[in-house]
Design a protein around this motif. Sequence first.
Motif, mmCIF file in Angstrom:
data_model
loop_
_atom_site.group_PDB
_atom_site.id
_atom_site.type_symbol
_atom_site.label_atom_id
_atom_site.label_comp_id
_atom_site.label_asym_id
_atom_site.label_seq_id
_atom_site.Cartn_x
_atom_site.Cartn_y
_atom_site.Cartn_z
ATOM 1 N N ALA A 170 64.436 -62.378 49.334
ATOM 2 C CA ALA A 170 64.550 -62.571 47.885
ATOM 3 C C ALA A 170 63.340 -63.331 47.373
ATOM 4 O O ALA A 170 62.566 -63.909 48.148
ATOM 5 C CB ALA A 170 65.827 -63.342 47.552
ATOM 6 N N GLU A 171 63.189 -63.318 46.056
ATOM 7 C CA GLU A 171 62.134 -64.110 45.423
ATOM 8 C C GLU A 171 62.619 -64.551 44.047
ATOM 9 O O GLU A 171 63.591 -64.006 43.513
ATOM 10 C CB GLU A 171 60.839 -63.313 45.302
ATOM 11 N N ASN A 172 61.951 -65.557 43.507
ATOM 12 C CA ASN A 172 62.302 -66.025 42.170
ATOM 13 C C ASN A 172 61.943 -64.963 41.137
ATOM 14 O O ASN A 172 60.962 -64.231 41.290
ATOM 15 C CB ASN A 172 61.576 -67.332 41.857
ATOM 16 N N SER A 173 62.736 -64.902 40.079
ATOM 17 C CA SER A 173 62.507 -63.903 39.031
ATOM 18 C C SER A 173 61.800 -64.550 37.844
ATOM 19 O O SER A 173 61.668 -65.778 37.779
ATOM 20 C CB SER A 173 63.852 -63.329 38.574
ATOM 21 N N GLY B 138 65.862 -69.726 37.386
ATOM 22 C CA GLY B 138 67.164 -69.891 38.001
ATOM 23 C C GLY B 138 67.780 -68.607 38.522
ATOM 24 O O GLY B 138 68.824 -68.646 39.167
ATOM 25 N N CYS B 139 67.151 -67.467 38.230
ATOM 26 C CA CYS B 139 67.663 -66.181 38.728
ATOM 27 C C CYS B 139 66.773 -65.689 39.857
ATOM 28 O O CYS B 139 65.681 -66.196 40.082
ATOM 29 C CB CYS B 139 67.706 -65.160 37.602
ATOM 30 N N MET B 140 67.239 -64.684 40.586
ATOM 31 C CA MET B 140 66.478 -64.202 41.733
ATOM 32 C C MET B 140 66.439 -62.680 41.765
ATOM 33 O O MET B 140 67.308 -62.002 41.221
ATOM 34 C CB MET B 140 67.088 -64.718 43.048
ATOM 35 N N MET C 14 71.186 -76.089 36.532
ATOM 36 C CA MET C 14 69.945 -76.807 36.277
ATOM 37 C C MET C 14 69.073 -76.855 37.526
ATOM 38 O O MET C 14 67.860 -76.761 37.467
ATOM 39 C CB MET C 14 70.244 -78.236 35.793
ATOM 40 N N ARG C 15 69.711 -76.998 38.701
ATOM 41 C CA ARG C 15 68.961 -77.054 39.953
ATOM 42 C C ARG C 15 69.355 -75.843 40.781
ATOM 43 O O ARG C 15 70.504 -75.730 41.184
ATOM 44 C CB ARG C 15 69.277 -78.339 40.713
ATOM 45 N N THR D 248 71.559 -69.050 38.797
ATOM 46 C CA THR D 248 72.231 -68.915 37.511
ATOM 47 C C THR D 248 73.070 -67.638 37.463
ATOM 48 O O THR D 248 74.208 -67.636 37.008
ATOM 49 C CB THR D 248 71.190 -68.923 36.378
ATOM 50 N N GLU D 249 72.490 -66.546 37.947
ATOM 51 C CA GLU D 249 73.252 -65.297 38.099
ATOM 52 C C GLU D 249 73.390 -65.015 39.587
ATOM 53 O O GLU D 249 72.430 -65.181 40.343
ATOM 54 C CB GLU D 249 72.518 -64.126 37.441
#
Length: 493
Positions: A26-29, A33-35, A157-158, A166-167
């Motif tokens: 995976a990677e940050n989007s 907070g989403c991926m 938040m973290r 977040t999702e």
Amino acid sequence: MSKGLPKRSEDYSLWYNELVKRADLAENSPVRGCMVIKPYGYSIWEKMQAQLDKMFKETGHSNAYFPLFIPKSYLSKEASHVEGFAKECAVVTHYRLKNSEDGKSVVVDPEAKLEEELIVRPTSETVIWSTYKNWIQSYRDLPLLVNQWANVVRWEMRTRLFLRTTEFLWQEGHTAHATKEEAIEETVKMMQVYAEFAEKFMALPVVRGVKSENERFAGAEDTYCIEAMMQDGKALQAGTSHFLGQNFAKAFDVKFATKEGGLEYVWGTSWGVSTRLMGALIMAHSDDNGLVLPPKLAPIQVVIVPIYKTDEELDKISAKALDIMDKLKNKGVAVHFDRRDTYKPGWKFAEYELKGVPLRIAMGPRDLENNTVELARRDTLTKETIDLNETDIAVYIESLLEKIQESIYQKALNFREEMTTEVDSWEAFQDLIENKGGFLSAHWDGTAETEEKIKELTKATIRCIPLGNEMEEGKCILTGKPSQARVLFARAY
């Protein structure tokens, strides 16, 4: 590859984040907070999903799908539920955009304000129970056993990939029953389904238990859970199953006609696991070289890597490799032959080690002459040479994969046992939670105030009250007040 991967002992958090990215999980989007779950990571999730879905259906559940958006008024109907999720909700207030006056961007159209705001689902109890009111009239409609695979949003938040985003993706089961006893039986059953999945497929030993009132799901009367131990000594909640009582039935007026002709509220449950299980899988088993995947969840269980110098050698090795592949596929083994000519064998070895492929077969010209292959286990990093004249390769590898699965589970179980300590004094509790970590089995006086104070002082929470705990009189580690049994404390994700 694994070169330069941070060591777990030096920076566990950095090791985890780097491993998730380097192993192509995976990677940050672009959305904070989403991926983005990459194909290799999603293929592991698909295997988890397929097995869980099979287990749900074997226990009588059917899949459905409910809306992503929930009217705000629905969340207001169950007081403790809305209180539990209020700070995590994303809210939709408008339904249209328009071009800005300068034509260079888009803006929210103030004329397109919704009459009632919509909540992006943090969980689906409210929208599902409002639907159940239309589905349930009589005892003949019960039990109603429904599951959905979906995404949910909880504004965090973290965040950390897989563990807290977040999702995230999950499944959520929602069932309705005629009696309290039947609903509790369902709640416990699904907790056991999760435990069986964790132990038999994820090779992850778990503690089955009940949450304290403070840690209980918002709107539930009881929350059953499975708790796992990660390699850094922190606990991770791997699945929960909630006995909802009649709380949501009363909030949404879901009643049924009984056999006797009366009218009663139904009894409910909900239960779920999420892509957080991916985080558990990584943190429980992997090492400084990369992922360690249990064979039952590995997208590639066996990889064959040819070692050659000429095209002629590759052709001969390929013929042998394809024969082995056919035999393995007949045993249901997920096998891959990597004949890419853009990478050298050593690079491929490092790649598959990083990606946690349980078993690697290496074949070169000398192996063809001797009718042998080299097998390398990912879990132990050991190698052996197999004589194909004396060994049925498919039978041998099938058995070896089972041994690898069991070995990974046993290693995790041994670690959990080493990291579980009985504690009888406050001084020892503080020392152990700070310097050793793990599960601390200790007495607690049963009050929310004491639980909160312990959390405030040590950052440790009650992970669960283990099922089957023997009654054991003692004194609370903090207050010295009477206690009837031990509970498990830990710092947790």
